[in-house]
Design an enzyme around this catalytic site. Structure first.
Site, PDB file in Angstrom:
ATOM      1  CB  CYS A  15     -36.989  85.458 -19.939  1.00 14.46           C
ATOM      2  SG  CYS A  15     -36.470  86.960 -19.155  1.00 14.46           S
ATOM      3  NE  ARG A  61     -36.158  79.743 -21.195  1.00 14.84           N
ATOM      4  CZ  ARG A  61     -35.644  79.536 -22.397  1.00 14.84           C
ATOM      5  NH1 ARG A  61     -35.464  78.316 -22.824  1.00 14.84           N
ATOM      6  NH2 ARG A  61     -35.297  80.555 -23.151  1.00 14.84           N
ATOM      7  CD1 TRP A  88     -31.814  84.768 -14.883  1.00 14.63           C
ATOM      8  CD2 TRP A  88     -31.036  86.309 -16.308  1.00 14.63           C
ATOM      9  NE1 TRP A  88     -30.455  84.826 -14.736  1.00 14.63           N
ATOM     10  CE2 TRP A  88     -29.947  85.759 -15.598  1.00 14.63           C
ATOM     11  CE3 TRP A  88     -30.781  87.288 -17.250  1.00 14.63           C
ATOM     12  CZ2 TRP A  88     -28.637  86.160 -15.808  1.00 14.63           C
ATOM     13  CZ3 TRP A  88     -29.472  87.688 -17.457  1.00 14.63           C
ATOM     14  CH2 TRP A  88     -28.419  87.127 -16.746  1.00 14.63           C
ATOM     15  CG  ASN A 122     -36.528  85.154 -23.576  1.00 12.51           C
ATOM     16  OD1 ASN A 122     -35.593  85.742 -23.037  1.00 12.51           O
ATOM     17  ND2 ASN A 122     -36.381  83.989 -24.185  1.00 12.51           N
ATOM     18  N   GLY A 123     -35.936  88.594 -23.656  1.00 12.62           N
ATOM     19  CA  GLY A 123     -34.941  89.255 -24.507  1.00 12.62           C
ATOM     20  C   GLY A 123     -34.793  90.715 -24.147  1.00 12.62           C
ATOM     21  CD  GLU A 183     -17.395  72.216 -17.741  1.00 15.27           C
ATOM     22  OE1 GLU A 183     -17.142  73.304 -18.273  1.00 15.27           O
ATOM     23  OE2 GLU A 183     -18.540  71.879 -17.399  1.00 15.27           O
ATOM     24  CE  LYS A 195     -20.835  72.872 -14.828  1.00 14.32           C
ATOM     25  NZ  LYS A 195     -20.741  72.764 -16.270  1.00 14.32           N
ATOM     26  CD  GLU A 239     -21.958  76.304 -13.856  1.00  9.76           C
ATOM     27  OE1 GLU A 239     -22.784  77.039 -14.414  1.00  9.76           O
ATOM     28  OE2 GLU A 239     -21.377  75.375 -14.451  1.00  9.76           O
ATOM     29  CG  HIS A 259       5.024  80.486 -15.829  1.00 12.45           C
ATOM     30  ND1 HIS A 259       6.336  80.771 -16.104  1.00 12.45           N
ATOM     31  CD2 HIS A 259       4.802  79.251 -16.341  1.00 12.45           C
ATOM     32  CE1 HIS A 259       6.883  79.773 -16.773  1.00 12.45           C
ATOM     33  NE2 HIS A 259       5.967  78.829 -16.926  1.00 12.45           N
ATOM     34  CE  LYS A 270     -29.294  73.708 -19.712  1.00 15.07           C
ATOM     35  NZ  LYS A 270     -27.991  73.206 -19.233  1.00 15.07           N
TER      36      LYS A 270
END
Ligand code: F6R
Length: 628
Positions: free
Chosen positions: A2, A27, A75, A101-102, A506, A510, A513, A529, A623
């Site tokens: 947001c 964001r 969002w 936002n939140g 990482e 990447k 996403e 294993h 973000k």
């Protein structure tokens, strides 16, 4: 996650707010909207999907030259990403509109109370509950003072806007009263026809900053929203609210009503730092600027072959270190464990913030907590920071965003100096975190007077920007070739050992996403294993094989996969070799991670671009994750 923006000034506010929303797009969002006053009546325009949909609607609306406006990119948290749930939300009586936002955690209890009073809800959001709660508080105050509620005062208000000054204290009080009743983490911005020249905004654990211009003020979730107009910024703290108009602003405590004198900070970024600079995507720009980031991370931190971290000089050398972070920042922390243990001889534990804060963690005596966060606003990381501070532990914050909550609440903070990272997927921020963490390892090695190779590592670090700069164009070409070759894959393994392990995590993060291809990162030694059962010709592996003590073991791991007909992309350093189909050579250095990381970033970038994905704003991602 947001984005909010508000503007009071001398420019047409609606186009300015729209433009600001575009700069907050990074964001992550799924719908957007804005509000302004039209002949002192609230106008709200909202739209699901991308901002171009909102722009189209705004273009069809007459007279959008209002000098005050608020806007939002949403969002979804409560309710689907559809128009009725987009912000701003108006109160039933049209006395106000808010963007938020939140999350308001007790929204259901508040809603039940309001339903009993006859309020009607047109959306599934917690925000609409807050809007009506404020309006309800306002009506009580107006009734007590003027013996009329908002609806009864409305005609008077519309015809005599000059009376607005007398209503301001009541709107402020209603705003604060409602906020005191709403638990959670949020930033809220309010516009009301009662106070047509003002905007109110409040913060509780979600980023909110005030931009100070000449005869104009801005309120937003992040600096880029108003960067073309001002770089002078006031960071709001928790439980503070601001009343702003074109010519003034005043910050007060929500609970005591006391005025708070705030410091104005000058942001060193410019617009170019927050623009694409001719690149197709922010992500590509941010990958390609990593040589400069490497250089700038060292500025002020190295002197005469010694590491200087004056931020830490007053804290004792810890007996142990606990690193806490989320996502990519966690991977950077995990990577640094090897170097902190090797160079500083300090035992290190690395924790995922959302797990750490809900255990009953037992911290060691004389332990230093290190929290890592690009944004400095990640809810779980902040929660962990606060928990450790409450327990009396020193917390070092490593973050990128100046004045962020992590930076302000940690006992000491070191900025990574990477500049604004706009793409949702973190790239240069991780590289800069790795530099700072490596410096931290050397710094403690120095302070403990250990025989750690400070001079040699600093020499390597100083050489890296040039090596990477020269390598990047060829790396991009190789990434493109390999992306095309492997675009068939539905799943990928990423393998690494030693300092390559966290990078493998990482790399997998990447790829999934950005390109939505399933990918898992493993320690090379773990593959046999269980996971190796999945290997078949169309389940490829991306392996990191650095020229270090682990090389022969990693090589055996790769050969085991190949003998099961698995295809492997092997990242090797020049001078080494391996029996493999797809080798990707990176230049030889003693810090190969700083080249392997951009290589993996480029591979994911090229894959996502080739597959036509939304590179800078992958679906469902935000973000800055300011909610748990
Ligand atoms: C991945 C990514 C996220 C963030 C994570 C933590 O590309 O960007 O995994 O790393 O949300 O964010 P910060 O570092 O802002 O705390």
């Amino acid at each position: 996650m947001c984005g909010v923006i508000g503007y009071c000034g001398h420019r047409p506010a609606v186009p300015l707010v729209l433009e600001g929303l575009k700069r907050l797009e990074y964001r992550g969002y799924d719908s957007a909207g804005l509000a302004f006053l039209q002949v002192n009546k609230l106008e709200v325009i909202r739209s699901a999907g991308k901002l171009c949909n909102l722009e189209e609607k705004v273009a069809k609306t007459a007279n959008t030259f209002a000098p005050v406006s608020i806007g939002h990119t949403r969002w979804a948290t409560h309710g689907l990403p559809v128009e009725k749930n987009s912000h701003p939300h108006k109160s039933n009586n049209n006395a106000l509109a808010i963007v938020h936002n939140g999350i308001i955690e007790n929204f259901q209890e508040l809603k039940d109370e309001l339903l009993k009073k006859g309020y009607v809800f047109y959306s599934d959001t917690d925000t609409e509950v807050l809007a009506n709660l404020i309006a309800d508080e306002l009506d009580c105050l107006l009734q007590a003072k003027f013996s009329k509620n908002y609806a009864e005062l409305q005609t008077e208000i519309e015809h005599t806007p000059q009376l607005s000054a007398q209503y301001l204290p009541y709107v402020e009080e209603a705003f604060c009263n409602a906020i005191k009743k709403a638990y959670g983490a949020y930033a809220v911005v309010l516009l009301s026809p009662l106070i047509p020249r003002h905007i109110l905004a409040a913060r509780l654990s979600a980023p909110l900053l005030l931009g100070i211009g000449i005869e104009e003020h801005f309120i937003a979730s992040d600096v880029p929203a108003f960067l073309p107009y001002t770089r002078d910024v006031v960071f709001l703290d928790d439980n503070e609210f601001v009343t702003m108009s074109a010519g003034s602003y005043e910050v007060k405590n929500i609970y005591s009503g006391e005025k708070i004198a705030k410091t104005v900070h000058h942001i060193p970024w410019d617009l170019q730092g927050a623009a694409k600079d001719g690149y197709k995507h922010f992500m590509l720009k941010e990958i390609m600027e990593q040589p400069r980031v490497l250089q700038e991370c060292l500025v002020g931190r190295v002197q005469d072959d010694l590491v200087c971290l004056p931020e830490l000089d007053t804290l004792p050398v810890p007996d142990s270190i606990r690193i806490i972070a989320c996502g990519t920042s966690y991977n950077a922390g995990l990577w640094s464990q090897y170097y902190l243990e090797q160079f500083a001889e300090i035992p290190v534990t690395v924790e995922i913030a959302s797990e750490f804060r809900y255990r009953k963690p037992i911290l060691n005596k004389n332990e230093l907590i290190v929290v890592i966060s690009q944004s400095g606003e990640t809810a779980d990381t902040l929660g962990a920071l606060r928990l450790c501070r409450e327990k009396g532990y020193p917390v070092l914050g490593i973050c990128n965003v100046l004045g962020s909550s992590v930076a302000r609440e940690a006992s000491a903070s070191v900025y990574t100096q990477a500049g604004p990272e706009i793409s949702v997927a973190s790239t240069k921020a991780m590289l800069s975190q790795m530099v700072v963490l490596l410096l931290l390892a050397l710094y403690y090695g120095q302070r403990k007077k250990l025989a750690c190779p400070v001079k040699e590592i600093l020499h390597e670090l100083r050489a890296l920007p040039d090596i990477l700069e020269r390598a990047l164009p060829a790396m991009r070409e190789r990434a493109k070739e390999l992306a095309l070759q492997y675009a068939f894959a539905k799943s990928f393994f990423y393998l690494g050992r030693g300092t390559g392990y966290s990078l493998a995590l990482e790399g997998a993060l990447k790829l999934k996403e950005l390109s939505y291809i399933h990918a898992e990162g493993y320690a090379t030694g773990e593959i046999k294993h269980g996971p190796i059962a999945l290997i078949e010709p169309d389940f490829p592996t991306f392996a990191l094989a650095f020229d270090d003590d682990n090389f022969s073991k990693v090589r055996s791991g790769i050969l085991e996969i190949k003998s099961r007909q698995g295809r492997v992309i092997s990242v090797l350093q020049e001078g080494t070799s391996l029996e493999n189909d797809d080798i990707w050579y990176i230049p030889k250095t003693n810090l190969p991670e700083f080249l392997a990381l951009p290589a993996m970033q480029l591979f994911s970038y090229e894959m996502a671009d080739y597959l036509g994905k939304d590179v800078d704003q992958p679906r469902n991602l935000a973000k800055s994750v300011t909610v748990e």
